[in-house]
Structures are given as structure tokens and as C-alpha cells.
Scaffold this active site. Sequence first.
Site, PDB file in Angstrom:
ATOM      1  N   PHE A   1      44.380  48.444 -44.762  1.00  0.00           N
ATOM      2  CA  PHE A   1      43.598  49.438 -45.514  1.00  0.00           C
ATOM      3  C   PHE A   1      43.360  50.694 -44.664  1.00  0.00           C
ATOM      4  CE2 PHE A   1      38.852  50.290 -46.358  1.00  0.00           C
ATOM      5  CZ  PHE A   1      39.106  51.327 -47.236  1.00  0.00           C
TER       6      PHE A   1
ATOM      7  N   THR B   1      47.498  40.004 -43.206  1.00  0.00           N
ATOM      8  CA  THR B   1      46.596  40.577 -44.222  1.00  0.00           C
ATOM      9  C   THR B   1      47.029  41.988 -44.626  1.00  0.00           C
ATOM     10  OG1 THR B   1      45.024  41.393 -42.566  1.00  0.00           O
ATOM     11  CG2 THR B   1      44.604  39.202 -43.473  1.00  0.00           C
TER      12      THR B   1
ATOM     13  N   VAL C   1      50.254  41.349 -32.814  1.00  0.00           N
ATOM     14  CA  VAL C   1      49.776  42.063 -31.621  1.00  0.00           C
ATOM     15  C   VAL C   1      49.279  41.131 -30.522  1.00  0.00           C
ATOM     16  CG1 VAL C   1      49.167  44.230 -32.750  1.00  0.00           C
ATOM     17  CG2 VAL C   1      47.476  42.375 -32.654  1.00  0.00           C
TER      18      VAL C   1
ATOM     19  N   TYR D   1      34.657  37.281 -35.352  1.00  0.00           N
ATOM     20  CA  TYR D   1      34.899  38.717 -35.488  1.00  0.00           C
ATOM     21  C   TYR D   1      34.033  39.498 -34.492  1.00  0.00           C
ATOM     22  CZ  TYR D   1      35.868  43.101 -37.924  1.00  0.00           C
ATOM     23  OH  TYR D   1      36.264  44.375 -38.241  1.00  0.00           O
TER      24      TYR D   1
ATOM     25  N   TYR E   1      39.364  48.945 -18.763  1.00  0.00           N
ATOM     26  CA  TYR E   1      40.614  49.690 -18.544  1.00  0.00           C
ATOM     27  C   TYR E   1      40.310  51.162 -18.272  1.00  0.00           C
ATOM     28  CZ  TYR E   1      44.343  46.318 -19.154  1.00  0.00           C
ATOM     29  OH  TYR E   1      45.224  45.290 -18.951  1.00  0.00           O
TER      30      TYR E   1
ATOM     31  N   THR F   1      33.343  50.402 -44.954  1.00  0.00           N
ATOM     32  CA  THR F   1      34.181  51.468 -45.503  1.00  0.00           C
ATOM     33  C   THR F   1      34.900  50.940 -46.742  1.00  0.00           C
ATOM     34  OG1 THR F   1      34.461  52.353 -43.289  1.00  0.00           O
ATOM     35  CG2 THR F   1      36.052  53.073 -44.924  1.00  0.00           C
TER      36      THR F   1
ATOM     37  N   ARG G   1      35.135  40.555 -49.621  1.00  0.00           N
ATOM     38  CA  ARG G   1      33.963  41.365 -49.308  1.00  0.00           C
ATOM     39  C   ARG G   1      33.384  41.985 -50.579  1.00  0.00           C
ATOM     40  NH1 ARG G   1      35.428  45.008 -44.505  1.00  0.00           N
ATOM     41  NH2 ARG G   1      37.366  45.190 -45.661  1.00  0.00           N
TER      42      ARG G   1
HETATM   43  N1  UDP Z   1      27.900  40.085 -50.859  1.00  0.00           N
HETATM   44  C1  UDP Z   1      27.432  39.737 -52.102  1.00  0.00           C
HETATM   45  N2  UDP Z   1      28.339  39.287 -53.025  1.00  0.00           N
HETATM   46  C2  UDP Z   1      29.658  39.174 -52.779  1.00  0.00           C
HETATM   47  C3  UDP Z   1      30.133  39.531 -51.507  1.00  0.00           C
HETATM   48  C4  UDP Z   1      29.213  39.987 -50.549  1.00  0.00           C
HETATM   49  O1  UDP Z   1      26.224  39.831 -52.381  1.00  0.00           O
HETATM   50  O2  UDP Z   1      30.413  38.761 -53.688  1.00  0.00           O
HETATM   51  C5  UDP Z   1      26.944  40.620 -49.879  1.00  0.00           C
HETATM   52  C6  UDP Z   1      26.985  39.924 -48.516  1.00  0.00           C
HETATM   53  O3  UDP Z   1      26.130  38.803 -48.491  1.00  0.00           O
HETATM   54  C7  UDP Z   1      26.505  41.048 -47.610  1.00  0.00           C
HETATM   55  C8  UDP Z   1      27.005  42.314 -48.277  1.00  0.00           C
HETATM   56  O4  UDP Z   1      27.298  41.966 -49.615  1.00  0.00           O
HETATM   57  O5  UDP Z   1      25.087  41.076 -47.578  1.00  0.00           O
HETATM   58  C9  UDP Z   1      28.250  42.896 -47.632  1.00  0.00           C
HETATM   59  O6  UDP Z   1      29.166  41.847 -47.460  1.00  0.00           O
HETATM   60  P1  UDP Z   1      30.662  42.072 -46.998  1.00  0.00           P
HETATM   61  O7  UDP Z   1      31.287  40.737 -46.816  1.00  0.00           O
HETATM   62  O8  UDP Z   1      31.308  43.050 -47.897  1.00  0.00           O
HETATM   63  O9  UDP Z   1      30.583  42.849 -45.604  1.00  0.00           O
HETATM   64  P2  UDP Z   1      29.697  42.718 -44.302  1.00  0.00           P
HETATM   65  O10 UDP Z   1      28.688  41.596 -44.460  1.00  0.00           O
HETATM   66  O11 UDP Z   1      30.671  42.455 -43.225  1.00  0.00           O
HETATM   67  O12 UDP Z   1      29.018  44.020 -44.217  1.00  0.00           O
END
Ligand code: UDP
Length: 317
Positions: A11, A35, A57, A150, A164, A180, A191
Site C-alpha cells: 500500500f 502481502t 528482505v 510488530y 548504523y 494511514t 484493520r
Molecule cells: N477495530 C474495530 N473493528 C474492526 C477492526 C478494528 O473496532 O473491525 C478497532 C481496533 O480495535 C482498534 C482500531 O479499530 O481500536 C484500529 O484498529 P486497526 O487494526 O485498524 O489498527 P491499529 O490498532 O493498529 O491502529
Amino acid sequence: MRIVLTGAAGFLGSHLTDRLIQEGHQVIGLDNFITGDEANIAHLFNNPAFQLIRQDVSTYIDIPGQIDYVMHFASPASPNPASPLGYPNLPIQTLKAGALGTLNTLGLAKAHQAKYLLASTSEVYGDPQIHPQPETYWGNCDPIGPRSVYDEAKRFAEALTMAYHRFHGVDTHIVRIFNTFGPRMRLDDGRVVPNFILQALHHQALTIYGSGEQTRSFCFVTDLVEGIFRLMWTDMHDPVNIGNPNETTIRDFALLINELTGNEAGTVTLFAEGLGDDPQKRQPDITRARELLNWEPQVDLRSGLRETIAYFQTKIG
Ligand code: UDP
């Protein structure tokens, strides 16, 4: 310049590749496609400014000829492992991309006396106890929690990049990328943006994890690319946050997606107690980027989402 960019079919990697080529650079893109998606870079296959190398990588990288810049963007995204949606979690690959991939790409930069940029993440702040998060905050991460594959890989990657720089004099840069979104996001990365948009387009209730009171701050991809592009040419070696400080609760975000798509199915709560390791608040302090790069996000959430929804519509037909 001749620029090596890992994760070029991803992405962010594919948008960056487009921008670099548009600015007149040559890009050698690396991707192992676990991915990444060929569709993201198919328009570049006949472009002489672009070369694709299919490679993981985490294995030794050897690229002949002059290299002026190495940019390390390869990594699986980090959907919460508890998420019932999305592709399976890739814990070992994630750790290897962040640790071995960073080692190999830094080694490549050192060997070629190239500049270097690491794609890091707001996840290094964990579930933050300081709000909003400035770069000087050390973070609140669980080293063995479900997100640790992660978080810790990226924290190690930052430490290695600074080592480095300090010990080998490599001209390194670190961008901490906050949430993003935009066209070319994977539909199935689990996500919140793809989950909600796909659910809405299928007239389903949007799955809110926990109370929905947790917050995120969403940045449109073109703004992110502009910030990274400006950072690349500075003398700044410490990390720089790039993200949009416009913070929203996940519940409000769901309501906005339903409004923009005309979805009348509402929302449904999953994991009533919330996910244990879910950061409750996230908002970048972008003072450093403002002062150093004279950078500010330009795209508001609604316009960015309209463009992203249109992209998802073309993908699901
Ligand atoms: N989330 C949600 N429903 C979904 C997917 C994610 O409510 O179907 C919530 C998740 O619990 C988090 C937020 O959205 O609080 C962002 O989650 P994501 O996995 O997108 O990214 P990250 O947590 O890494 O910011």
C-alpha cells in the site's frame, strides 16, 4: 537518483514508488508478495524507471551498481491477532521483516554509501500514557503481547538504524507512521478501514471492538507520502512522526463510514470487554514535522474516505 525501496508492491510502498518516479528517480522495488499485490505496481512494469526484484528482505540483498538511497517499507501490516477478519497473522514474517530486513537493508546502504530511511510506526508508543505522542515519548509496550511481533520488531529496527548511524555514519532517517488509509489498502488486512468499508458496502453492521471509545487519527496516503518525501532530504536522524492529528473515536468513525456509504445496517459490538492490548488513544504530535518539514496534512477525513470507498467499490465490482 537510484533508489531501492522494499515493500514496493504494498500500500505505502507503491504510492511512494509512484511519487519517486514522478520526481525523476529510478526505483528498484523489492517485494516477496506475501502481502504485497502486483496490481499496485502493474502500471509500472513497462516503465524504464522501475525495476522489480522478487525477494524476501530477510535474506541477504545484493544489488549491483550505484545505489543512492535505500528505503525499508517491507512488513506485513499489523491487524490485531484477535481480529476474526482479515488474513492470518504473520508473526514470524513480521519479526523477520523488521529485524533481519532492517539489518540487510542497512547493510546494503552502508556498502553503497547510500542514504537510508526506515518506515517505523506509531506502534512503538504501544498503549500510550502520554497524549498526543511526541517523538520523545518512550512508549508503553508489552514485549510478549500479541502485538509485540510488530511493535518490538520496529523498536529493534529503530535501534539498529540509530546504531548504523552512530557507529557506521550511515545517513539514516526514521519516519513513525500513524494510521494511514487510501486506495491500494489490502481489502483483507483485518484493520479498521478496510473492515468497515467492506462491511458497509455489503450492507452489514460494522464490527466495533469494545466500547468504540478508543481513538485513532487517520492520515490520507498522499499526505503521508509528501511528509516522507520531505523528510528524505533532511539532516534529521531522530524519528519524525507523520500522521494526521485529527483524532476520532472508532464509534464516530463507524458512523461516518455508514453515512458516506449510505449503509443502514448500523454497528455491532464484538469483544464487549475490548481487546486487551488495544491502544486506547492515538494521536501524533506533529510539531517536529511542522517545524522541520513545514509539513501539514491537507486532505480531510471525508474526502480521503470518499476516494478510498470508490477504490474499494472498484475492487469488489
Ligand atoms: N477495530 C474495530 N473493528 C474492526 C477492526 C478494528 O473496532 O473491525 C478497532 C481496533 O480495535 C482498534 C482500531 O479499530 O481500536 C484500529 O484498529 P486497526 O487494526 O485498524 O489498527 P491499529 O490498532 O493498529 O491502529
